[in-house]
Design an enzyme around this catalytic site. Structure first.
Site, PDB file in Angstrom:
ATOM      1  N   GLU A  54       0.863  -1.183   0.000  1.00 25.63           N
ATOM      2  CA  GLU A  54       0.000   0.000   0.000  1.00 25.63           C
ATOM      3  C   GLU A  54       0.895   1.226   0.000  1.00 25.63           C
ATOM      4  O   GLU A  54       1.955   1.242   0.650  1.00 25.63           O
ATOM      5  CB  GLU A  54      -0.897   0.018   1.241  1.00 25.63           C
ATOM      6  N   CYS A 252      -6.600   0.820   2.898  1.00 25.70           N
ATOM      7  CA  CYS A 252      -7.593   1.906   2.891  1.00 25.70           C
ATOM      8  C   CYS A 252      -7.465   2.800   1.674  1.00 25.70           C
ATOM      9  O   CYS A 252      -8.416   3.498   1.308  1.00 25.70           O
ATOM     10  CB  CYS A 252      -7.454   2.758   4.142  1.00 25.70           C
ATOM     11  N   ASN A 383     -12.028  -3.335   0.521  1.00 22.33           N
ATOM     12  CA  ASN A 383     -10.899  -3.605   1.415  1.00 22.33           C
ATOM     13  C   ASN A 383     -11.392  -4.007   2.801  1.00 22.33           C
ATOM     14  O   ASN A 383     -11.481  -5.182   3.110  1.00 22.33           O
ATOM     15  CB  ASN A 383      -9.994  -2.372   1.499  1.00 22.33           C
ATOM     16  N   GLU A 384     -11.741  -2.994   3.592  1.00 18.73           N
ATOM     17  CA  GLU A 384     -12.102  -3.278   4.990  1.00 18.73           C
ATOM     18  C   GLU A 384     -13.530  -2.840   5.225  1.00 18.73           C
ATOM     19  O   GLU A 384     -13.805  -2.089   6.147  1.00 18.73           O
ATOM     20  CB  GLU A 384     -11.175  -2.488   5.912  1.00 18.73           C
TER      21      GLU A 384
HETATM   22  O1  AHR Z   1      -2.102  -1.282   6.945  1.00 15.66           O
HETATM   23  C1  AHR Z   1      -2.583  -0.024   7.269  1.00 15.66           C
HETATM   24  C2  AHR Z   1      -4.097   0.053   7.184  1.00 15.66           C
HETATM   25  O2  AHR Z   1      -4.672  -0.782   8.132  1.00 15.66           O
HETATM   26  C3  AHR Z   1      -4.694  -0.420   5.893  1.00 15.66           C
HETATM   27  O3  AHR Z   1      -4.691   0.558   4.931  1.00 15.66           O
HETATM   28  C4  AHR Z   1      -6.076  -0.769   6.273  1.00 15.66           C
HETATM   29  O4  AHR Z   1      -6.646  -1.723   5.433  1.00 15.66           O
HETATM   30  C5  AHR Z   1      -5.954  -1.183   7.715  1.00 15.66           C
HETATM   31  O5  AHR Z   1      -6.889  -0.574   8.512  1.00 15.66           O
END
Ligand code: AHR
Length: 670
Positions: A54, A252, A383-384
């Site tokens: 990321e 994220c 993603n989350e």
């Molecule tokens: O790894 C950092 C963040 O942690 C990522 O972007 C997210 O998916 C998680 O909350």
């Protein structure tokens, strides 16, 4: 004489192998482990150990992407951010030597701005770019400069130099733009010294008006020497992990703080100057680590991610927005009737990666230099995300993808936490939908990792497979700036990973997160690899990952003590695998206690083992110990050969250690 020589050799052997000689010890307190190689529990997927990438902590711009100029195209929110003008002019406002103004033309264009520089003084006018917290320059390395320019009035020559903090030149070149049409100018020079915080100076000599854009500087020695490519030292660390997959672009960052700030892969492919810059969502996320100069240039875009995965022999695993912005921020939702463009992004991505060169998106890939397909097999939706709105949107994606690409494996998400109401809800709904792979995230303290090494023992073998997509032990608290990549965390992760491995029947992919952090530009800690502008070091957590990922095996074997798996009793954790391609038995053992422990291993189900094996030990006598730029190998694996006789192995597990024992057995080859 003869006797003396043999005695000497015997003594040497005895000293060298004293800890590990394969004599049954059966001493008091010795652990008795049994491994049966003919009783494989399940296969291990080649994707088992992978990488999560990321653009957080300057991982892409300022990190892996080797561009040295910050705000090269003047598209940051403040178009002159990162560009310093002569101080005397700036403070007196007399603009005696000249001035620079950003001009925006073509409102909709992705790279609408350029810089107009008016040079008023015979002495010239100077602009300086400090890069990403300085520029790392290595003596003897060639640096390749490129810029777009046009001369509006008069004539100016550009003297371009890398300088150190005292203004001493570390290498320079000149460029003389001419004509009123935009043209690209390139030049190269070799650095005469090494400097961590160099700056690029552009001196405009001769009065006149000149427009410049896309000012770019790269080292020539990038990964695979690709022009405008990636930092070779950082990619090497990734490649050394021999990852089974590469997940990108996050995290994220996929979701964005708002939907407008979500990651849109189509804007990251094609010509670099046409890739539309976007604020990095980590720019403003943490008030304790503000990073106002963090933007995404997308020089590292989807084509480059696919190519990187291919370079490393890893499966590409892109994750896409499902139409919900980060639920920790706005949680903005695209209305269901307007979801089509999001779904089309997923379908078009599959065409971009795998489609024929006659297809519209396959052609884009081919035009970028890769006519062969990337053979993408996995795609992640969201993603989350959590809650019913996610499930609603997931269903639409699932049906659209499967009806056009039934063989595509879809990764869904269970939210940011490994338990709780929303996790349970997501898992239950995804199971009802027969989801193939569910992504779970856990950022928890080291104790959680030790206590949850049996997490997957009870998971349904016939249910969805699991992607442990983001995990890392937090020494203080989730997202605390005081978290450390210490041995306590790494050891707890190792213990937990024996549980992932034992459950490879259910767990198909795993990755530590986040991956990279720039020492001067990070927002989130802990991270797997830390770097500055010149160098990088691997954390103890990295070495744990590496010991698992480079010793993955092909099949899980039962390993028991008193007929029970070894999951934390007396602070010990263990897992065993066989590799039927190379004929190897691999045993991973964690001693999470302060005292050494002795283990006798009985190997059943084969007639003999090789007479020599390899024991790799990662350990530290201090749980707070870390690696650093000054001491990058403070905690790093030590390897030794061990002699083996028969099928009974005896190993000393040192205090606070991870030991990986690898023994050849030709009978295992299939
Ligand atoms: O790894 C950092 C963040 O942690 C990522 O972007 C997210 O998916 C998680 O909350």
């Amino acid at each position: 004489m003869k006797y003396k020589r043999w005695y000497g050799i015997g003594l040497l052997l005895l000293l060298g192998y004293a800890n590990t000689i394969a004599q049954p010890s059966r001493g008091k307190g010795t652990h008795q482990y049994v491994i049966n190689v003919s009783d494989a529990v399940s296969e291990i997927q080649p994707t088992m150990y992978g990488i999560f990438f990321e653009d957080i902590n300057f991982a892409a711009d300022g990190g892996l992407y080797a561009e040295m100029i910050k705000n090269r195209s003047f598209e940051f929110a403040d178009p002159l951010m990162g560009w310093e003008q002569p101080k005397s002019d700036r403070f007196s406002m007399n603009e005696s030597s000249g001035f620079a103004s950003a001009i925006k033309q073509g409102k909709e264009a992705s790279n609408a701005r350029f810089l107009r520089v008016t040079v008023k003084a015979d002495t010239g006018y100077t602009l300086t770019n400090p890069g990403f917290r300085g520029m790392g320059v290595h003596e003897g390395v060639r640096y390749d400069l490129s810029l777009m320019a046009r001369q509006q009035e008069g004539s100016s020559k550009l003297r371009i130099a890398l300088v150190d903090s005292l203004g001493k030149s570390l290498g320079e070149t000149t460029v003389t733009p001419s004509g009123k049409e935009w043209k690209e100018y390139t030049a190269s020079f070799t650095a005469t010294d090494t400097e961590m915080k160099a700056r690029l100076q552009i001196q405009f000599e001769g009065k006149g008006v000149m427009d410049i854009d896309m000012v770019s500087l790269f080292p020539a020695n990038t990964w695979k020497n690709r022009p405008k490519g990636m930092r070779a030292d950082l990619v090497q660390l990734l490649d050394d992990l021999d990852p089974g997959f590469l997940r990108f672009p996050g995290g994220c960052i996929v979701e964005g703080r708002t939907l407008a700030q979500r990651y849109q892969w189509k804007k990251t492919v094609g010509d670099i100057e046409d890739r539309e810059l976007l604020i990095n969502r980590w720019n403003t996320e943490f008030s304790h680590r503000p990073t106002p100069d963090y933007f995404q240039s997308f020089g590292l875009g989807f084509f480059e991610y696919f190519q990187l995965a291919e370079d490393m022999g890893a499966e590409p695993l892109p994750i896409l927005s499902c139409g919900i912005a980060c639920q920790f921020n706005t949680g903005e939702l695209v209305p269901m009737p307007e979801l089509d463009p999001y779904v089309n992004d997923a379908l078009d991505l599959i065409e971009f990666a795998n489609g024929s060169t006659d297809s519209p998106w396959g052609k884009v890939r081919a035009d970028m230099g890769h006519p062969e397909p990337f053979n993408m097999k996995y795609i992640g939706i969201g993603n989350e995300q959590w809650g019913p709105e996610y499930i609603k949107r997931y269903k639409v994606f699932e049906s659209a993808i499967k009806s056009r690409y039934p063989e595509m494996i879809i990764v869904s998400g269970s939210g940011p936490f490994p338990d709780g109401e929303m996790f349970e809800y997501g898992m239950q709904e995804l199971k009802k939908l027969d989801a193939e792979i569910i992504d779970e995230h856990y950022y928890r303290n080291p104790e959680w990792f030790l206590e949850n090494a049996d997490r997957y023992d009870s998971y349904d073998r016939n249910g969805p497979k699991i992607f442990a997509g983001e995990y890392a032990a937090q020494s203080v608290a989730i997202a605390s700036p005081d978290n450390k990549n210490n041995w306590n965390c790494a050891l707890a992760e190792a213990a937990f990973m024996t549980g992932l491995e034992r459950n490879a029947e259910v767990v198909h992919l795993t990755s530590y997160a986040p991956l990279f952090a720039h020492a001067d530009g990070w927002q989130w800690t802990p991270d797997l690899i830390w770097f500055n502008n010149l160098e990088a070091y691997a954390t103890p957590n990295y070495y744990v990952q590496k010991l698992f990922s480079t010793n993955p095996g092909t099949h899980v074997l039962p390993l028991t003590e008193n007929d029970e798996p070894v999951i934390g009793a007396k602070g010990l954790y263990a897992s065993a695998v066989k590799d039927v391609e190379n004929g190897q038995l691999i045993i991973k053992m964690v001693n999470a206690t302060a005292t050494a422990q002795t283990v006798d291993l009985s190997v059943e189900g084969l007639s003999r083992l090789d007479r020599e094996g390899k024991l790799t030990v990662l350990k530290s006598n201090g749980l707070e110990q870390v690696n650093s730029f000054e001491s990058p190998e403070n905690i790093s694996p030590e390897e030794k050969n061990i002699k083996i006789s028969g099928k009974q192995l005896n190993v000393q597990l040192e205090p606070y250690s991870l030991s990986v024992l690898k023994v050849g057995a030709k009978e295992l080859i299939q």
